[in-house]
Design an enzyme around this catalytic site. Structure first.
Site, PDB file in Angstrom:
ATOM      1  N   GLU A   1       1.032  -1.791   0.263  1.00 38.87           N
ATOM      2  CA  GLU A   1      -0.009  -0.280   0.068  1.00 38.87           C
ATOM      3  C   GLU A   1       0.995   1.012   0.043  1.00 38.87           C
ATOM      4  O   GLU A   1       0.752   2.431  -0.871  1.00 38.87           O
ATOM      5  CB  GLU A   1      -0.796  -0.210   1.160  1.00 38.87           C
ATOM      6  CG  GLU A   1      -1.727   0.981   1.614  1.00 38.87           C
ATOM      7  CD  GLU A   1      -2.290   1.239   2.794  1.00 38.87           C
ATOM      8  OE1 GLU A   1      -3.576   1.291   3.106  1.00 38.87           O
ATOM      9  OE2 GLU A   1      -1.571   1.333   3.771  1.00 38.87           O
TER      10      GLU A   1
ATOM     11  N   ASP B   1      -9.910   1.913   6.006  1.00 40.50           N
ATOM     12  CA  ASP B   1     -10.255   1.177   4.690  1.00 40.50           C
ATOM     13  C   ASP B   1     -10.910   2.659   4.207  1.00 40.50           C
ATOM     14  O   ASP B   1     -10.452   3.058   3.101  1.00 40.50           O
ATOM     15  CB  ASP B   1     -10.189  -0.590   4.562  1.00 40.50           C
ATOM     16  CG  ASP B   1      -8.966  -0.586   4.728  1.00 40.50           C
ATOM     17  OD1 ASP B   1      -8.469  -0.210   4.926  1.00 40.50           O
ATOM     18  OD2 ASP B   1      -9.136  -1.890   3.902  1.00 40.50           O
TER      19      ASP B   1
END
Length: 441
Positions: free
Chosen positions: A109, A316
């Protein structure tokens, strides 16, 4: 008199046949063009909204703010500010990583976000060093490994893997950053043949056959990163354990570009994936608050089988509104994305623009628990993504969310990784400096 085919002159029959052939061809072309139409956003016009300029800030002020954030997060004090670190060399050149300072690890990420920031800001040295580190330590090159062709989603800062399976959001950003790098800087040799690397990874994401085998952490079964029937990204590339989605992984703005630049055989799929994600967003968000769950089934319903809090608006989830708003900004194909941005901004406005918290039930109830931030002040990462929602919103408070991002300091301290990544990318989005870098003509 009614003409029979026998009485129609030969030249007229030929002309009629030609017209019919052209009409059929035009029909097929129209259907194909519709699948990859350019919309009316920045891709078609070349114009990117600058929300800060619309708020009255000068180009000099905006540039200074972006440069300050980049310097601090990439080259600031190593103990309190920076998340980017140089770490030696190998045969491919310099190496560097982006670390989650709080968890002491390196994630796909963060590495892919770092590469995206670097290509947007024309920082080629940093881009190459991050990609070199990812390929050296995170990439699974053993054809017998169940994660062959993917990247270990988490490693220690010395490159030792913490897990040898993938997180598809990292792969998605790797692919997009690599295509942008190929188009902006051109391709090099080996791992720096950016288009080849992007094509190969994108092909694996869709077509990787299911493989079961040992890893350092036990047996794993790994498959494609997309669900072929739903045309959606999976939470993890596992049919048994990950055949659901994460709404914040849905990136239709990127899929549209893959439908133009990716491997030819898969372009129609990515065009369809973009439409599937656009239809998914209204299904998975609450109709009153606009909040999306951390994890969701492909029909949009919250997924809560594995993680107790996954059916709620979690960390998220912060990214989801940014994703649909950037899609609107670049393509303007789905008017419902404006409604979604209005909805989520009005919810957070109702909570108090300087007081809302990090985590909520989908119907808007804040919740607390172990390691949960209190609602003393909004977390910077969420402030940032809520500002990006203003790219699509039409409500009267959109300006206030942009001002909130402008007023927020560059994240520092123990929690600076996630907040910092979202902060800097959101500055680029809101200033119109997060751009589509297309092939040179």
């Amino acid at each position: 008199m009614k003409l029979t085919q026998r009485k129609v002159p030969l030249f007229l029959r030929a002309a009629t046949l030609l017209v019919l052939m052209l009409a059929g061809s035009a029909s097929r072309l129209s259907a194909q063009d519709a699948a990859v139409s350019n919309g009316s956003g920045a891709f078609a016009t070349g114009h990117y909204r600058n929300l800060f300029a619309e708020a009255g800030y000068t180009s000099g002020e905006i540039s200074k703010k972006i440069k300050k954030a980049y310097r601090q997060l990439f080259h600031g004090d190593p103990q309190t500010q920076s998340i980017f670190f140089w770490t030696g060399k190998n045969g491919n050149g310099r190496l560097a990583y982006v670390t989650d300072w709080n968890n002491h690890d390196v994630r796909t990420e963060g590495m892919s976000y770092g590469m995206m920031i670097a290509v947007q800001l024309n920082k080629k040295k940093e881009f190459k060093a991050l990609w070199n580190w990812a390929k050296t330590y995170m990439y699974i090159s053993d054809p017998n490994h169940p994660s062959y062709g993917y990247f270990s989603w988490s490693c220690k800062t010395d490159g030792t893997p913490n897990e040898e399976t993938a997180a598809p959001d990292g792969e998605e950003y790797f692919v997009m950053a690599l295509y942008f790098a190929a188009n902006r800087w051109g391709n090099g040799a080996g791992i720096y043949d950016y288009k080849h690397e992007a094509d190969e990874l994108l092909t694996n994401m869709r077509h990787r056959a299911e493989k079961t085998g040992p890893t350092k952490f036990g047996m794993r079964t790994v498959a494609a990163e997309v669900n072929e029937e739903a045309k959606m990204i999976r939470f993890v590339p596992s049919i048994k354990y990950g055949d659901f989605s994460d709404p914040s992984y849905h990136l239709p703005a990127f899929y549209e570009l893959w439908a133009r630049w990716g491997p030819v055989a898969d372009r129609e799929f990515w065009a369809q994936a973009a439409e599937a994600s656009r239809e998914f967003f209204p299904k998975t968000t609450n109709p009153n608050t606009g909040l999306a769950p951390a994890y969701a089934n492909f029909d949009g319903t919250p997924h809560s089988n594995r993680f107790p809090q996954s059916a709620n608006f979690g960390y998220d989830s912060w990214r989801t509104a940014s994703n649909w708003s950037v899609d609107w900004s670049w393509w303007q194909k789905a008017p419902q994305e404006q409604q979604l941005s209005d909805r989520i901004q009005m919810f957070f406005w109702s909570q108090g623009i300087s007081r809302y918290g990090a985590l909520y039930s989908l119907d808007g109830k804040p919740f607390a628990g172990p390691n949960i931030e209190s609602a003393v002040s909004p977390p910077t990462g969420l402030v940032a993504t809520n500002a990006v929602a203003s790219l699509a919103s039409t409500n009267r408070h959109a300006h206030d969310f942009v001002e909130a991002l402008w007023a927020a300091p560059v994240p520092s301290g123990q929690m600076r990784y996630y907040d910092g990544m979202l902060y800097l990318m959101s500055l680029l989005h809101c200033s119109g400096e997060f751009r589509i870098w297309g092939p040179k003509r």
